[in-house]
Enzyme design. Structure first.
Site, short mmCIF file in Angstrom:
data_model
loop_
_atom_site.label_atom_id
_atom_site.label_comp_id
_atom_site.label_asym_id
_atom_site.label_seq_id
_atom_site.Cartn_x
_atom_site.Cartn_y
_atom_site.Cartn_z
N CYS A 1 4.63 -14.69 -0.66
CA CYS A 1 5.07 -13.62 0.25
C CYS A 1 4.04 -13.50 1.37
CB CYS A 1 5.14 -12.30 -0.51
SG CYS A 1 5.50 -10.91 0.58
N CYS B 1 15.29 -9.14 1.89
CA CYS B 1 14.46 -10.34 1.83
C CYS B 1 14.39 -10.79 0.37
CB CYS B 1 13.05 -10.01 2.32
SG CYS B 1 11.89 -11.38 2.11
N CYS C 1 0.88 -1.17 0.00
CA CYS C 1 0.00 0.00 0.00
C CYS C 1 0.91 1.21 0.00
CB CYS C 1 -0.87 0.04 1.25
SG CYS C 1 -2.01 -1.35 1.40
N TYR D 1 9.88 -4.25 -9.01
CA TYR D 1 8.55 -4.02 -9.58
C TYR D 1 7.72 -2.92 -8.90
CZ TYR D 1 3.61 -5.02 -10.66
OH TYR D 1 2.29 -4.91 -11.00
N CYS E 1 10.67 -14.84 -1.68
CA CYS E 1 9.81 -15.38 -2.74
C CYS E 1 10.64 -16.07 -3.83
CB CYS E 1 8.89 -14.32 -3.33
SG CYS E 1 9.68 -12.79 -3.70
N ASN F 1 1.34 0.38 6.03
CA ASN F 1 1.69 -0.38 4.84
C ASN F 1 2.44 -1.63 5.26
OD1 ASN F 1 2.50 -1.27 2.29
ND2 ASN F 1 4.29 0.06 2.25
N GLY F 2 1.92 -2.80 4.90
CA GLY F 2 2.60 -4.05 5.24
C GLY F 2 1.59 -5.12 5.59
N GLY G 1 -1.45 1.24 -4.83
CA GLY G 1 -2.76 0.71 -4.45
C GLY G 1 -3.84 1.55 -5.08
N CYS H 1 12.39 -5.55 1.33
CA CYS H 1 11.77 -6.31 0.23
C CYS H 1 12.45 -5.96 -1.09
CB CYS H 1 10.29 -5.98 0.14
SG CYS H 1 9.52 -6.64 -1.35
S1 SF4 Z 1 8.88 -12.52 0.05
FE1 SF4 Z 1 9.39 -11.38 -1.85
S2 SF4 Z 1 7.77 -9.87 -2.11
FE2 SF4 Z 1 7.67 -10.61 0.02
S3 SF4 Z 1 8.92 -9.19 1.22
FE3 SF4 Z 1 10.27 -10.86 0.63
S4 SF4 Z 1 11.20 -10.19 -1.33
FE4 SF4 Z 1 9.40 -8.89 -0.94
#
Ligand code: SF4
Length: 460
Positions: free
Chosen positions: A396, A446, A2, A256, A449, A107-108, A32, A250
């Site tokens: 995710c 992170c 968001c 993206y 995914c 947001n999250g 969003g 992230c």
């Molecule tokens: S799992 Fe992927 S989309 Fe989710 S926070 Fe981690 S890097 Fe981002």
């Protein structure tokens, strides 16, 4: 995903916070598109305006003139938890019988949402939505009013108990708070206009359009409090509040979600995307006639790829900007209709050409399959697909709508089978290690995914 915004004007005479908040939300619209709202302080109490729809549909110039305030928060929603309705739109406001007023936008996503919500329900706290923001707000108010904690200590308790991702703005009447989860999972920018107005936003492109200067990112586990007495920062030791001794930015924000004109986690988004394309091109064996991005999110990846290959970059697919973003449309049926309405090739341009089509990622594969079909039906001789990120194999749990393993095509199929499904002549992804080597400090990101290593914790 968001978008949030927070404005606090030290110069109380300015009273343009609502207008700036709406301007900021407009710049965050890509984060969003389902609903949007703001809360502002009118000199006596907090006022809420939120509706389903786009910022330009909900807020009009004439309304903004009447919303004079020195403090405001705002939100644009992309639904993850909770259904698509106004109850789940943010900000959330809580008016107590005692006259106390609170408002929050976040947001999250919270991994232990169900457990925390059911704990509060057992204490007779009522909920109107299925939304993380409402849970954070009601938790803070409970800690403050029932357990007697200060607001700062109540937020510290959020940091301790809530697992997941939350970049959050909070109003307690006209006092302003901003805080970010201990893993710093989503971006959160702090800026200032002329030493008179503090600005908080999900992305730097928002503060740019307000002509604000960048101050810093809100740090993981930091709480900022602003009142008539000034600004105070409480920098908690994030390691006391998180499961692993590292942040977990992230990486998908860089691939993206974020706008290319933003700077996120100290990376220029557009140049990061160019570097994805360049890296992808390094191992390439197919030399196409043209390199075509799936617009708009893949434009800079394709540009980097084409430059590295020394091949023509072509905006041969035209995107209708008045159709919502396909990845974030909430239901599959809506997504499918959108694709056909959304992309149209330049007439005659693809005829007889070997095309390398560049996309930023493949989540479900349904959109890309239709795009490959469109490109072929307009005469392309060969369609090779190149993806500027690794295979999305794992869902995710921190704010993105990929809830099941089954929905992710790369979790279910091998590369060659995905190529067959797409009806592409060939398909290649970026490798996970290649992506990791492109970020400045890979241990603080992170990549779950892509590699399945969840740095915060798994779904409850
Ligand atoms: S799992 Fe992927 S989309 Fe989710 S926070 Fe981690 S890097 Fe981002």
């Amino acid at each position: 995903m968001c978008g949030i915004i927070g404005i606090y004007q030290k110069n109380l005479k300015l009273k343009t916070a609502s207008k700036l908040a709406v301007l900021g939300l407009f710049a965050e619209q890509h984060r969003g598109q389902e609903s949007c709202g703001i809360v502002y302080y009118d000199g006596t109490q907090l006022q809420l305006i939120k509706k389903m729809g786009l910022v330009k549909e909900v807020f009009h110039e004439d309304k903004l003139r009447d919303m004079r305030s020195h403090v405001a928060i705002g939100h644009v929603r992309y639904p993850t938890k909770g259904s698509s309705d106004i109850q789940n739109a943010q900000p959330h406001v809580l008016n107590n019988l005692s006259g106390a007023q609170y408002a929050l936008a976040s947001n999250g996503d919270l991994v232990n949402y169900k457990e925390l919500r059911s704990d509060l329900k057992k204490k007779n706290v009522l909920f109107e939505s299925g939304n993380d923001g409402e849970l954070i707000l009601k938790y803070i108010v409970y800690k403050h009013e029932k357990d007697g904690l200060s607001i700062i200590d109540s937020i510290k308790s959020v940091m301790k108990s809530f697992k997941g991702s939350f970049s959050t703005v909070l109003l307690v009447k006209d006092e302003f708070y901003a805080f970010r989860d201990p893993h710093g999972n989503r971006p959160f920018i702090f800026g200032e206009i002329d030493d008179e107005t503090y600005v908080f936003a999900s992305e730097s492109c928002c503060i740019d359009i307000m002509k604000a200067s960048f101050v810093k990112e809100v740090a993981p586990a930091e709480i900022l409090h602003i009142s008539n007495d000034g600004l105070t920062s409480y920098k908690l030791n994030p390691n006391e509040y998180r499961t692993q001794d590292k942040t977990a930015h992230c990486v998908f924000e860089l691939i993206y979600f974020s706008r290319p004109d933003s700077v996120v986690y100290e990376h220029s988004v557009y140049s990061f995307r160019e570097s994805l394309g360049k890296q992808l091109a390094k191992e390439e064996t197919i030399i196409p006639d043209i390199v075509v991005p799936v617009p708009d999110s893949s434009n800079f990846i394709a540009l980097g790829y084409a430059r590295e290959m020394n091949v023509e970059f072509s905006l041969a697919l035209i995107r209708n900007h008045y159709v919502g973003r396909t990845f974030i449309a909430p239901e599959q049926t809506i997504r499918d209709e959108n694709v056909v309405q959304k992309f149209n090739p330049l007439p005659g341009y693809l005829e007889g050409k070997v095309v390398t089509l560049i996309d930023d990622s493949i989540v479900r594969g349904t959109t890309l399959q239709k795009i490959v079909k469109i490109v072929r039906s307009h005469g392309a001789k060969e369609v090779h697909v190149r993806i500027g990120s690794p295979m999305v194999k794992y869902p995710c749990f921190y704010g993105i709508d990929t809830p099941t393993y089954e929905e992710l095509i790369a979790n279910q199929k091998k590369v060659e089978d995905i190529a067959k499904y797409l009806k592409a002549d060939s398909l290649r992804y970026l490798e996970v290690e290649e992506l990791k080597n492109l970020v400045k400090d890979k241990k603080n990101f992170c990549f779950a995914c892509f590699d399945g290593n969840y740095p915060i914790c798994l779904k409850e």
